[in-house]
Design a protein around this motif. Structure first.
Motif, mmCIF file in Angstrom:
data_model
loop_
_atom_site.group_PDB
_atom_site.id
_atom_site.type_symbol
_atom_site.label_atom_id
_atom_site.label_comp_id
_atom_site.label_asym_id
_atom_site.label_seq_id
_atom_site.Cartn_x
_atom_site.Cartn_y
_atom_site.Cartn_z
ATOM 1 N N ASN A 8 35.879 48.156 39.588
ATOM 2 C CA ASN A 8 35.954 49.579 39.283
ATOM 3 C C ASN A 8 37.158 50.200 40.001
ATOM 4 O O ASN A 8 37.996 49.477 40.541
ATOM 5 C CB ASN A 8 34.637 50.268 39.660
ATOM 6 C CG ASN A 8 34.269 50.005 41.105
ATOM 7 O OD1 ASN A 8 35.135 49.828 41.951
ATOM 8 N ND2 ASN A 8 32.982 49.975 41.394
ATOM 9 N N SER A 9 37.244 51.511 40.019
ATOM 10 C CA SER A 9 38.399 52.197 40.612
ATOM 11 C C SER A 9 38.652 51.837 42.074
ATOM 12 O O SER A 9 39.803 51.591 42.444
ATOM 13 C CB SER A 9 38.257 53.710 40.454
ATOM 14 O OG SER A 9 38.312 54.042 39.084
ATOM 15 N N PRO A 10 37.618 51.786 42.941
ATOM 16 C CA PRO A 10 37.886 51.375 44.324
ATOM 17 C C PRO A 10 38.443 49.948 44.417
ATOM 18 O O PRO A 10 39.327 49.673 45.232
ATOM 19 C CB PRO A 10 36.519 51.488 45.002
ATOM 20 C CG PRO A 10 35.782 52.518 44.198
ATOM 21 C CD PRO A 10 36.243 52.285 42.784
ATOM 22 N N LEU A 12 40.247 48.523 42.148
ATOM 23 C CA LEU A 12 41.616 48.634 41.654
ATOM 24 C C LEU A 12 42.554 49.067 42.776
ATOM 25 O O LEU A 12 43.641 48.513 42.939
ATOM 26 C CB LEU A 12 41.678 49.615 40.484
ATOM 27 C CG LEU A 12 43.055 49.938 39.926
ATOM 28 C CD1 LEU A 12 43.753 48.682 39.435
ATOM 29 C CD2 LEU A 12 42.932 50.964 38.807
ATOM 30 N N GLU A 13 42.125 50.041 43.565
ATOM 31 C CA GLU A 13 42.962 50.507 44.676
ATOM 32 C C GLU A 13 43.187 49.389 45.696
ATOM 33 O O GLU A 13 44.273 49.273 46.267
ATOM 34 C CB GLU A 13 42.344 51.741 45.333
ATOM 35 C CG GLU A 13 42.303 52.953 44.420
ATOM 36 C CD GLU A 13 43.653 53.267 43.784
ATOM 37 O OE1 GLU A 13 44.682 53.276 44.499
ATOM 38 O OE2 GLU A 13 43.691 53.496 42.557
ATOM 39 N N LYS A 16 45.826 47.090 44.212
ATOM 40 C CA LYS A 16 47.144 47.729 44.281
ATOM 41 C C LYS A 16 47.725 47.655 45.699
ATOM 42 O O LYS A 16 48.941 47.580 45.868
ATOM 43 C CB LYS A 16 47.060 49.199 43.858
ATOM 44 C CG LYS A 16 46.917 49.397 42.370
ATOM 45 C CD LYS A 16 46.856 50.896 42.055
ATOM 46 C CE LYS A 16 46.805 51.155 40.577
ATOM 47 N NZ LYS A 16 46.733 52.593 40.277
ATOM 48 N N GLU A 31 43.596 47.998 35.613
ATOM 49 C CA GLU A 31 43.721 49.438 35.378
ATOM 50 C C GLU A 31 43.451 49.791 33.914
ATOM 51 O O GLU A 31 42.782 50.779 33.622
ATOM 52 C CB GLU A 31 45.111 49.905 35.787
ATOM 53 C CG GLU A 31 45.287 51.395 35.764
ATOM 54 C CD GLU A 31 46.583 51.803 36.438
ATOM 55 O OE1 GLU A 31 46.570 52.851 37.088
ATOM 56 O OE2 GLU A 31 47.588 51.076 36.306
ATOM 57 N N VAL A 34 39.651 49.579 33.352
ATOM 58 C CA VAL A 34 38.946 50.666 34.037
ATOM 59 C C VAL A 34 39.173 51.982 33.299
ATOM 60 O O VAL A 34 38.237 52.755 33.085
ATOM 61 C CB VAL A 34 39.385 50.764 35.516
ATOM 62 C CG1 VAL A 34 38.868 52.045 36.164
ATOM 63 C CG2 VAL A 34 38.907 49.543 36.290
ATOM 64 N N LYS A 35 40.411 52.221 32.862
ATOM 65 C CA LYS A 35 40.738 53.472 32.176
ATOM 66 C C LYS A 35 40.002 53.612 30.848
ATOM 67 O O LYS A 35 39.469 54.659 30.529
ATOM 68 C CB LYS A 35 42.241 53.544 31.940
ATOM 69 C CG LYS A 35 42.698 54.819 31.269
ATOM 70 C CD LYS A 35 44.206 54.864 31.135
ATOM 71 C CE LYS A 35 44.666 56.143 30.452
ATOM 72 N NZ LYS A 35 46.124 56.206 30.345
ATOM 73 N N CYS A 39 35.155 50.006 33.589
ATOM 74 C CA CYS A 39 35.218 48.935 34.572
ATOM 75 C C CYS A 39 35.892 47.731 33.926
ATOM 76 O O CYS A 39 36.079 47.693 32.714
ATOM 77 C CB CYS A 39 33.833 48.552 35.090
ATOM 78 S SG CYS A 39 32.860 47.566 33.944
ATOM 79 N N CYS A 40 36.251 46.795 34.750
ATOM 80 C CA CYS A 40 36.857 45.554 34.253
ATOM 81 C C CYS A 40 35.842 44.439 34.486
ATOM 82 O O CYS A 40 35.593 44.039 35.625
ATOM 83 C CB CYS A 40 38.160 45.272 34.993
ATOM 84 S SG CYS A 40 38.953 43.746 34.466
#
Length: 72
Positions: A8-10, A12-13, A16, A31, A34-35, A39-40
């Motif tokens: 999820n977004s966390p 992904l961060e 990155k 990304e 998730v977008k 989620c991936c």
């Protein structure tokens, strides 16, 4: 859906933050998912791990036989 197999977004961060070419590629792929999907889904977490750090695995050449159709 089993969220234990989703990035999820966390996540992904965290990817990155790797700041390597492999982490950059993985981040772009994750990304997108998730977008557009929230989620991936991790169908093969080992494949992503290998992409991020190939030294995690040992590789060995091997012969592979492919069976097509109902010839099993």
């Amino acid at each position: 859906m089993d969220t234990s197999t989703c990035l999820n977004s966390p996540h992904l961060e965290q990817i990155k933050a790797g700041r390597t070419p492999a982490a950059n590629l993985a981040a772009r792929l994750v990304e997108y998912e998730v977008k557009y999907h929230g989620c991936c889904r991790m169908h093969d977490p080992l494949a992503l791990a290998m992409l991020l750090d190939a030294s995690l695995l040992d590789f060995k050449s091997a012969r592979v036989e492919v069976v097509r159709g109902n010839d099993w």
